[in-house]
Design an enzyme around this catalytic site. Structure first.
Site, PDB file in Angstrom:
ATOM      1  N   SER A 158      69.262  -2.943  20.139  1.00 47.40           N
ATOM      2  CA  SER A 158      70.790  -3.397  19.902  1.00 47.40           C
ATOM      3  C   SER A 158      70.962  -4.207  18.797  1.00 47.40           C
ATOM      4  CB  SER A 158      71.047  -4.512  21.425  1.00 47.40           C
ATOM      5  OG  SER A 158      70.954  -3.674  22.670  1.00 47.40           O
TER       6      SER A 158
HETATM    7  N1  SAH Z   1      67.140  -4.187  25.066  1.00 52.20           N
HETATM    8  C1  SAH Z   1      66.190  -3.388  24.181  1.00 52.20           C
HETATM    9  C2  SAH Z   1      66.620  -1.813  24.413  1.00 52.20           C
HETATM   10  C3  SAH Z   1      68.080  -1.146  24.460  1.00 52.20           C
HETATM   11  S1  SAH Z   1      68.196   0.587  24.513  1.00 52.20           S
HETATM   12  C4  SAH Z   1      66.324  -3.579  22.861  1.00 52.20           C
HETATM   13  O1  SAH Z   1      67.078  -4.169  22.218  1.00 52.20           O
HETATM   14  O2  SAH Z   1      65.375  -3.338  22.311  1.00 52.20           O
HETATM   15  C5  SAH Z   1      67.990   0.634  26.304  1.00 52.20           C
HETATM   16  C6  SAH Z   1      66.578   0.855  26.831  1.00 52.20           C
HETATM   17  O3  SAH Z   1      66.875   1.033  28.357  1.00 52.20           O
HETATM   18  C7  SAH Z   1      65.825   2.171  26.312  1.00 52.20           C
HETATM   19  O4  SAH Z   1      64.600   1.443  25.881  1.00 52.20           O
HETATM   20  C8  SAH Z   1      65.680   3.135  27.610  1.00 52.20           C
HETATM   21  O5  SAH Z   1      64.335   3.669  27.460  1.00 52.20           O
HETATM   22  C9  SAH Z   1      65.691   1.873  28.749  1.00 52.20           C
HETATM   23  N2  SAH Z   1      66.027   2.489  29.974  1.00 52.20           N
HETATM   24  C10 SAH Z   1      67.040   3.454  30.365  1.00 52.20           C
HETATM   25  N3  SAH Z   1      67.104   3.797  31.773  1.00 52.20           N
HETATM   26  C11 SAH Z   1      66.125   2.999  32.163  1.00 52.20           C
HETATM   27  C12 SAH Z   1      65.540   3.081  33.489  1.00 52.20           C
HETATM   28  N4  SAH Z   1      66.221   3.358  34.558  1.00 52.20           N
HETATM   29  N5  SAH Z   1      64.646   1.966  33.759  1.00 52.20           N
HETATM   30  C13 SAH Z   1      64.133   1.435  32.906  1.00 52.20           C
HETATM   31  N6  SAH Z   1      64.520   1.451  31.388  1.00 52.20           N
HETATM   32  C14 SAH Z   1      65.647   2.207  31.189  1.00 52.20           C
END
Ligand code: SAH
Length: 323
Positions: A158
């Site tokens: 993000s």
């Molecule tokens: N907040 C984090 C990543 C944001 S992107 C940062 O800033 O680094 C959103 C993340 O959610 C991604 O890594 C994606 O793989 C994860 N994601 C999406 N659906 C998910 C689920 N059902 N369970 C666990 N993670 C999930």
């Protein structure tokens, strides 16, 4: 039944998809005014301004252009000079403020977020200064630019202003000794911030469904100020479907979801402590950042903080297919 209220700022009609070029033309202050109205988290990073994006994005056509080859050459020269001039005007301040490397630049980024009112709390500023964003972005990605960045597997880290916004919203639920859950922990940046806030008497848990991202988030955290908390088990990162939460360490004072859910997962509500707060983007094309509070009697209140754009909270297979 949850009571639902909407702040006018979060109405769907206020949503605007990222406008890559015109957005880059804004001054830093105008960018923040823009963010405060519509906080965007695009899976595609906003283009960093350079002369080629300017010259290709805005054609400086002369309506009197006649087609004569001398005029044609002069016209091309005129366009080049003008585009260079524009790029010098806009490119230099942006670079000075937002890019660079090293802890000083991380501090500068946090100072900017404070100056523009995105960060109001000194505690949040202190925590974001202690966790260097450069340790969490892939190599070659400018770490201190206020934009999300691709991290592979159709996921993003993000933008700094979104991390700051979520930390601000959760500050009172991230006091020392509290329990925090970060669903969709990706790079581990926010989970590391949570861990520093709740400290060694608390518990910070990250759940991410791409095992490769879990592994790299552990490596990132090991280089950061949260390394000791990870080593001692006050911070843990897990591979799993975050829609199911992480019942082993429940109930949580704070739950953050870093991906947009079509509806709020029931398990996350169950794992929220009375008095706890859940911050979750909800929606598909149009998304609102929802703040869900569980009252001491177990009842829920839900409000919309702002319009956002996150990658979907979905199954691993759907994400890898790019759905
Ligand atoms: N907040 C984090 C990543 C944001 S992107 C940062 O800033 O680094 C959103 C993340 O959610 C991604 O890594 C994606 O793989 C994860 N994601 C999406 N659906 C998910 C689920 N059902 N369970 C666990 N993670 C999930």
């Amino acid at each position: 039944m949850p009571s639902t209220s909407h702040s006018p700022i979060a109405w769907g009609c206020r949503y605007r998809a990222p406008i890559q070029l015109s957005f880059s033309y804004l001054t830093p202050r105008a960018r923040y005014l823009h963010h405060r109205r519509t906080r965007e988290l695009s899976p595609t990073p906003v283009a960093v301004l350079n002369s080629s994006t300017i010259s290709s994005g805005r054609r400086l056509l002369n309506p009197h252009f006649m087609g004569n080859s001398l005029f044609s050459r002069m016209e091309i020269m005129r366009r080049t000079v003008l585009s260079r001039l524009i790029s010098m005007l806009f490119y230099v301040p942006k670079q000075r403020i937002w890019t660079g490397s090293g802890v000083d630049k991380n501090n500068e980024m946090v100072d900017q977020l404070q100056r523009y009112g995105v960060i109001k709390s000194n505690k949040i500023a202190e925590v974001m200064k202690s966790i260097d964003r450069a340790l969490f972005v892939p190599e070659g990605t400018p770490p201190y630019v206020d934009t999300p960045a691709q991290i592979g597997y159709n996921a993003t880290i993000s933008a700094p202003h979104m991390h700051a916004t979520c930390l601000e919203l959760l500050e009172n639920n991230l006091k020392p000794g509290m329990h925090a859950l970060d669903v969709g922990s990706g790079t581990g940046y926010l989970t590391a911030c949570f861990a520093v806030m709740v400290g060694p008497r608390g518990r910070a848990v990250g759940v991410e469904h791409i095992p490769e991202l879990v592994d790299s988030s552990i490596i990132n955290i090991q280089k950061s100020a949260a390394a000791q908390l990870l080593k001692e088990g006050f911070l843990s990162m897990h591979a799993g479907d975050g829609r199911l939460g992480w019942p082993q360490c429940a109930p949580y004072d704070a739950i953050h979801v870093g991906a947009a859910a079509s509806e709020i997962p029931e398990a996350l509500i169950e794992q929220l402590k009375p008095g706890g707060r859940l911050v979750i983007p909800v929606g598909n094309m149009f998304q609102d950042l929802k703040v869900v509070e569980k009252q001491m009697d177990g009842s829920l209140s839900v409000r919309s903080e702002t319009s956002v754009r996150y990658v979907p909270l979905t199954s691993r297979e759907a994400q890898l297919r790019g759905e």
